[in-house]
Design a protein around this motif. Structure first.
Motif, PDB file in Angstrom:
ATOM      1  N   MET A 243      16.895 149.685 -66.173  1.00  0.00           N
ATOM      2  CA  MET A 243      16.708 149.807 -67.612  1.00  0.00           C
ATOM      3  C   MET A 243      15.903 148.614 -68.110  1.00  0.00           C
ATOM      4  N   GLY A 244      14.597 148.785 -68.274  1.00  0.00           N
ATOM      5  CA  GLY A 244      13.768 147.712 -68.818  1.00  0.00           C
ATOM      6  C   GLY A 244      13.456 146.652 -67.791  1.00  0.00           C
ATOM      7  N   HIS A 245      14.336 145.673 -67.632  1.00  0.00           N
ATOM      8  CA  HIS A 245      14.079 144.561 -66.731  1.00  0.00           C
ATOM      9  C   HIS A 245      14.342 144.930 -65.269  1.00  0.00           C
ATOM     10  N   ALA A 246      13.628 144.246 -64.382  1.00  0.00           N
ATOM     11  CA  ALA A 246      13.839 144.464 -62.943  1.00  0.00           C
ATOM     12  C   ALA A 246      15.269 144.121 -62.538  1.00  0.00           C
ATOM     13  N   GLY A 247      15.882 143.175 -63.267  1.00  0.00           N
ATOM     14  CA  GLY A 247      17.244 142.774 -62.924  1.00  0.00           C
ATOM     15  C   GLY A 247      18.311 143.644 -63.542  1.00  0.00           C
ATOM     16  N   ALA A 248      17.894 144.588 -64.405  1.00  0.00           N
ATOM     17  CA  ALA A 248      18.877 145.395 -65.138  1.00  0.00           C
ATOM     18  C   ALA A 248      19.151 146.709 -64.428  1.00  0.00           C
ATOM     19  N   ILE A 249      19.909 146.619 -63.354  1.00  0.00           N
ATOM     20  CA  ILE A 249      20.288 147.826 -62.617  1.00  0.00           C
ATOM     21  C   ILE A 249      21.727 147.666 -62.137  1.00  0.00           C
ATOM     22  N   ILE A 250      22.510 148.714 -62.324  1.00  0.00           N
ATOM     23  CA  ILE A 250      23.927 148.674 -61.934  1.00  0.00           C
ATOM     24  C   ILE A 250      24.062 149.210 -60.515  1.00  0.00           C
ATOM     25  N   GLN A 251      24.726 148.449 -59.658  1.00  0.00           N
ATOM     26  CA  GLN A 251      24.992 148.897 -58.285  1.00  0.00           C
ATOM     27  C   GLN A 251      26.498 149.078 -58.127  1.00  0.00           C
ATOM     28  N   GLY A 252      26.931 150.308 -57.887  1.00  0.00           N
ATOM     29  CA  GLY A 252      28.372 150.545 -57.735  1.00  0.00           C
ATOM     30  C   GLY A 252      29.106 150.194 -59.012  1.00  0.00           C
ATOM     31  N   ASN A 253      30.209 149.416 -58.876  1.00  0.00           N
ATOM     32  CA  ASN A 253      31.006 149.057 -60.050  1.00  0.00           C
ATOM     33  C   ASN A 253      30.617 147.716 -60.653  1.00  0.00           C
ATOM     34  N   SER A 254      29.730 146.969 -59.967  1.00  0.00           N
ATOM     35  CA  SER A 254      29.394 145.645 -60.489  1.00  0.00           C
ATOM     36  C   SER A 254      28.177 145.737 -61.394  1.00  0.00           C
ATOM     37  N   GLY A 255      28.092 144.800 -62.302  1.00  0.00           N
ATOM     38  CA  GLY A 255      26.921 144.727 -63.165  1.00  0.00           C
ATOM     39  C   GLY A 255      26.969 145.611 -64.387  1.00  0.00           C
ATOM     40  N   THR A 256      28.113 146.279 -64.643  1.00  0.00           N
ATOM     41  CA  THR A 256      28.192 147.127 -65.834  1.00  0.00           C
ATOM     42  C   THR A 256      28.401 146.262 -67.079  1.00  0.00           C
ATOM     43  N   ALA A 257      28.042 146.831 -68.212  1.00  0.00           N
ATOM     44  CA  ALA A 257      28.245 146.109 -69.469  1.00  0.00           C
ATOM     45  C   ALA A 257      29.721 145.802 -69.673  1.00  0.00           C
ATOM     46  N   GLN A 258      30.565 146.767 -69.343  1.00  0.00           N
ATOM     47  CA  GLN A 258      32.004 146.580 -69.575  1.00  0.00           C
ATOM     48  C   GLN A 258      32.583 145.460 -68.714  1.00  0.00           C
ATOM     49  N   SER A 259      32.139 145.368 -67.451  1.00  0.00           N
ATOM     50  CA  SER A 259      32.665 144.302 -66.583  1.00  0.00           C
ATOM     51  C   SER A 259      32.264 142.924 -67.117  1.00  0.00           C
ATOM     52  N   LYS A 260      31.077 142.827 -67.694  1.00  0.00           N
ATOM     53  CA  LYS A 260      30.606 141.563 -68.267  1.00  0.00           C
ATOM     54  C   LYS A 260      31.375 141.223 -69.544  1.00  0.00           C
ATOM     55  N   ILE A 261      31.550 142.241 -70.392  1.00  0.00           N
ATOM     56  CA  ILE A 261      32.306 142.047 -71.637  1.00  0.00           C
ATOM     57  C   ILE A 261      33.731 141.588 -71.327  1.00  0.00           C
ATOM     58  N   ASN A 262      34.352 142.233 -70.340  1.00  0.00           N
ATOM     59  CA  ASN A 262      35.724 141.862 -69.965  1.00  0.00           C
ATOM     60  C   ASN A 262      35.795 140.420 -69.487  1.00  0.00           C
ATOM     61  N   ALA A 263      34.855 140.044 -68.625  1.00  0.00           N
ATOM     62  CA  ALA A 263      34.857 138.683 -68.071  1.00  0.00           C
ATOM     63  C   ALA A 263      34.699 137.647 -69.181  1.00  0.00           C
ATOM     64  N   LEU A 264      33.808 137.916 -70.127  1.00  0.00           N
ATOM     65  CA  LEU A 264      33.556 136.955 -71.206  1.00  0.00           C
ATOM     66  C   LEU A 264      34.718 136.905 -72.202  1.00  0.00           C
ATOM     67  N   SER A 265      35.229 138.073 -72.591  1.00  0.00           N
ATOM     68  CA  SER A 265      36.330 138.074 -73.578  1.00  0.00           C
ATOM     69  C   SER A 265      37.591 137.461 -72.984  1.00  0.00           C
ATOM     70  N   ASP A 266      37.776 137.594 -71.672  1.00  0.00           N
ATOM     71  CA  ASP A 266      38.955 137.018 -71.009  1.00  0.00           C
ATOM     72  C   ASP A 266      38.984 135.493 -71.111  1.00  0.00           C
ATOM     73  N   VAL A 267      37.817 134.866 -71.302  1.00  0.00           N
ATOM     74  CA  VAL A 267      37.781 133.392 -71.391  1.00  0.00           C
ATOM     75  C   VAL A 267      37.576 132.928 -72.833  1.00  0.00           C
ATOM     76  N   GLY A 268      37.790 133.840 -73.786  1.00  0.00           N
ATOM     77  CA  GLY A 268      37.769 133.442 -75.188  1.00  0.00           C
ATOM     78  C   GLY A 268      36.436 133.582 -75.907  1.00  0.00           C
ATOM     79  N   VAL A 269      35.436 134.168 -75.224  1.00  0.00           N
ATOM     80  CA  VAL A 269      34.148 134.390 -75.881  1.00  0.00           C
ATOM     81  C   VAL A 269      34.294 135.556 -76.857  1.00  0.00           C
ATOM     82  N   LYS A 270      33.788 135.378 -78.071  1.00  0.00           N
ATOM     83  CA  LYS A 270      33.832 136.458 -79.066  1.00  0.00           C
ATOM     84  C   LYS A 270      32.733 137.471 -78.745  1.00  0.00           C
ATOM     85  N   ILE A 271      33.067 138.745 -78.687  1.00  0.00           N
ATOM     86  CA  ILE A 271      32.113 139.791 -78.308  1.00  0.00           C
ATOM     87  C   ILE A 271      31.639 140.558 -79.537  1.00  0.00           C
TER      88      ILE A 271
END
Length: 286
Positions: A243-271
């Motif tokens: 999607m757009g960038h060469a680095g923007a591709i989801i492989q399997g379960n990693s790299g999804t928007a939700q996995s990133k949102i979860n990781a960031l919100s778990d450490v107190g980042v406001k989403i």
């Protein structure tokens, strides 16, 4: 502000090309300290008062230079980057479509020489009120105390514009680049903002693909005390498609928007669910 300040003295590699000449003119209008240009075979010429040299070595013999911005075509980007990394402290690679193997070699060489590389495939960096080394439209930025880091140029512009229109200025905005292999990552820029007295809060703009945001989340948990607000693009992206960038591709379960949102919100980042929500989140944070 970070990376770009009053002591930054920059040369433009590929200054005589269409992109190089146009953006040199724009950077000069923004009072960026552009002191030289390099295009092999064009030494002795000048562009808007900026002297042009055949090589960085020749430029350094005549001018005090510590950084470079590269506008040369992808097939020649590696050679240009190696030349600047050898001689300078900061190298910004605007060029898109740099082959992955070339990018890997560039980053390895930068590591050996302790040179900071931003990009490739980056809009560059801007410190409002000081200057810009990049291609971003300057009118949407204003001086302030919010640092912005992003993999996407377009989203950087959108978020900066909304912050500015809400009366919130930026200390520095950094596009780290959208390719799978880049120089400076989120963690490095996060630490620079943490150490920067001009930055009170940080906006981290991410997107699907890779694990850069998850790594950043861990770094934030361990090292960052300033408030961080994040927006992750690509919630509806289908797996396996770039999607757009060469680095923007989801492989399997990693790299999804939700996995990133979860990781960031778990450490107190406001989403922020949408870019427009970033302003409100920042206002609550500072």
């Amino acid at each position: 502000m970070i990376l770009l300040n009053k002591d930054t003295k920059c040369l433009v590699q590929g200054i005589t090309g269409t992109q190089g000449s146009f953006h040199t003119s724009e950077m000069l209008k923004y009072n960026t300290n552009i002191v030289a240009g390099v295009t092999p075979g064009k030494g002795g010429q000048s562009l808007e008062g900026v002297p042009i040299f055949n090589s960085i070595e020749e430029a350094k013999e005549n001018k005090d230079i510590n950084s470079s911005i590269i506008f040369v075509p992808a097939p020649f980007a590696k050679d240009a980057a190696f030349e600047s990394i050898k001689h300078l402290d900061l190298v910004i690679i605007i060029t898109e479509h740099v082959p992955v193997h070339d990018a890997m070699e560039i980053m390895e060489y930068a590591k050996e020489n302790n040179t900071t590389v931003i990009g490739p495939n980056t809009p560059g960096i801007i410190s409002p009120g000081v200057g810009k080394l990049g291609i971003m439209p300057t009118h949407i930025f204003k001086e302030g105390n919010v640092g912005v880091i992003s993999r996407s140029g377009t989203l950087t512009y959108e978020v900066a514009s909304q912050l500015t229109m809400s009366g919130i200025g930026q200390s520095t905005c950094v596009g780290i680049g959208g390719d799978p292999v880049i120089g400076t990552n989120y963690s490095n820029i996060l630490q620079r903002f943490e150490d920067d007295p001009d930055t009170d809060a940080i906006v981290l703009i991410g997107e699907i693909g890779g694990n850069a945001e998850e790594v950043a989340a861990k770094y934030i948990e361990d090292n960052i005390s300033k408030p961080v607000v994040s927006y992750i693009a690509g919630m509806t992206a289908p797996p396996g498609k770039r999607m757009g960038h060469a680095g923007a591709i989801i492989q399997g379960n990693s790299g999804t928007a939700q996995s990133k949102i979860n990781a960031l919100s778990d450490v107190g980042v406001k989403i922020a669910k949408m870019p427009s929500e970033i302003v409100e989140q920042i206002k609550r944070s500072i």
